[in-house]
Design a protein around this motif. Sequence first.
Motif, PDB file in Angstrom:
ATOM      1  N   TYR A  19       0.831  -1.202   0.000  1.00 37.00           N
ATOM      2  CA  TYR A  19       0.000   0.000   0.000  1.00 37.00           C
ATOM      3  C   TYR A  19       0.868   1.255   0.000  1.00 37.00           C
ATOM      4  O   TYR A  19       0.561   2.226  -0.685  1.00 37.00           O
ATOM      5  CB  TYR A  19      -0.957  -0.005   1.200  1.00 37.00           C
ATOM      6  N   GLY A  20       1.936   1.233   0.731  1.00 38.46           N
ATOM      7  CA  GLY A  20       2.784   2.409   0.853  1.00 38.46           C
ATOM      8  C   GLY A  20       3.667   2.691  -0.345  1.00 38.46           C
ATOM      9  O   GLY A  20       3.902   3.849  -0.695  1.00 38.46           O
ATOM     10  N   ARG A  21       4.159   1.632  -0.977  1.00 34.12           N
ATOM     11  CA  ARG A  21       5.135   1.817  -2.062  1.00 34.12           C
ATOM     12  C   ARG A  21       4.643   1.333  -3.416  1.00 34.12           C
ATOM     13  O   ARG A  21       5.229   1.674  -4.443  1.00 34.12           O
ATOM     14  CB  ARG A  21       6.433   1.081  -1.718  1.00 34.12           C
ATOM     15  N   GLY A  22       3.636   0.502  -3.425  1.00 34.78           N
ATOM     16  CA  GLY A  22       3.159  -0.098  -4.666  1.00 34.78           C
ATOM     17  C   GLY A  22       3.604  -1.538  -4.757  1.00 34.78           C
ATOM     18  O   GLY A  22       4.677  -1.900  -4.270  1.00 34.78           O
ATOM     19  N   GLY A  97      -0.835   8.446   5.808  1.00 29.07           N
ATOM     20  CA  GLY A  97      -0.392   7.422   4.862  1.00 29.07           C
ATOM     21  C   GLY A  97      -1.422   7.034   3.821  1.00 29.07           C
ATOM     22  O   GLY A  97      -1.189   6.098   3.046  1.00 29.07           O
ATOM     23  N   ARG A  99      -3.097   6.505   0.568  1.00 29.22           N
ATOM     24  CA  ARG A  99      -2.553   6.500  -0.794  1.00 29.22           C
ATOM     25  C   ARG A  99      -3.595   6.101  -1.823  1.00 29.22           C
ATOM     26  O   ARG A  99      -3.292   5.512  -2.847  1.00 29.22           O
ATOM     27  CB  ARG A  99      -1.386   5.505  -0.881  1.00 29.22           C
ATOM     28  N   GLY A 100      -4.842   6.377  -1.525  1.00 30.53           N
ATOM     29  CA  GLY A 100      -5.893   6.015  -2.458  1.00 30.53           C
ATOM     30  C   GLY A 100      -6.426   4.619  -2.169  1.00 30.53           C
ATOM     31  O   GLY A 100      -6.136   4.023  -1.136  1.00 30.53           O
ATOM     32  N   ASN A 105      -5.399   0.785  -6.958  1.00 31.31           N
ATOM     33  CA  ASN A 105      -3.944   0.823  -7.141  1.00 31.31           C
ATOM     34  C   ASN A 105      -3.424  -0.522  -7.645  1.00 31.31           C
ATOM     35  O   ASN A 105      -2.627  -0.576  -8.588  1.00 31.31           O
ATOM     36  CB  ASN A 105      -3.251   1.201  -5.834  1.00 31.31           C
ATOM     37  N   GLY A 161      -7.083  10.021  -3.813  1.00 28.43           N
ATOM     38  CA  GLY A 161      -5.784   9.371  -3.938  1.00 28.43           C
ATOM     39  C   GLY A 161      -4.813  10.173  -4.786  1.00 28.43           C
ATOM     40  O   GLY A 161      -3.626  10.264  -4.478  1.00 28.43           O
ATOM     41  N   GLY A 164      -4.523  13.942  -2.880  1.00 26.13           N
ATOM     42  CA  GLY A 164      -4.126  13.965  -1.483  1.00 26.13           C
ATOM     43  C   GLY A 164      -5.043  14.822  -0.630  1.00 26.13           C
ATOM     44  O   GLY A 164      -4.676  15.230   0.468  1.00 26.13           O
TER      45      GLY A 164
END
Length: 183
Positions: A19-22, A97, A99-100, A105, A161, A164
């Motif tokens: 979730y944080g980085r992809g 945190g 991120r959409g 994603n 997302g 922001g």
Amino acid sequence: MDSSVARERALDAAEELFYGRGVQAVGMDDVRSASGVSLKRLYQLFPAKERLVEAYLERRDTRWREQLAAYVEERHGARERILAVYDWLGRWFDEPGFRGCAWINAYGELGAMSTPVAERVRAHKRAFREYLDSLAAEAGLPAAVGGQLFLLAEGAMVTAGITGSVKPASEAREAARLLVRAA
């Protein structure tokens, strides 16, 4: 460490990292390092990264829908429960945190390449749509309104997302309020 503990630790780490980085930016070695689960055990639990992604999305789906339903059910009146969906989205968008949408994603990263991940995403979206359909039916609204509420919520998720901002939740809430009133 027994298998259930190792699985939960791996999923906790995967969720934070994916979730944080992809998804594509995170390797199994990253999950191993963050979870403390050996690479051998990680691959015993999840023979491929795709399986770990599916499990992460499935577990997140369960928690996400439970939290949404618990928040909405605290409201009195069917129409107020519909609007509470958008209030909850605003709270979610405001979390540190954020991120959409994890499913949007993941679909954007893997949907074309991974049928199992695409199916997991579709199952989540289908369940969310059915939930909104049930809220609309409870309020005595025409069947089409559930789909329209779904599109408002999904649009708010994508926009929040990308930008922001939490503002898309209140904008979607106002559009939902007008839609419900007109229906």
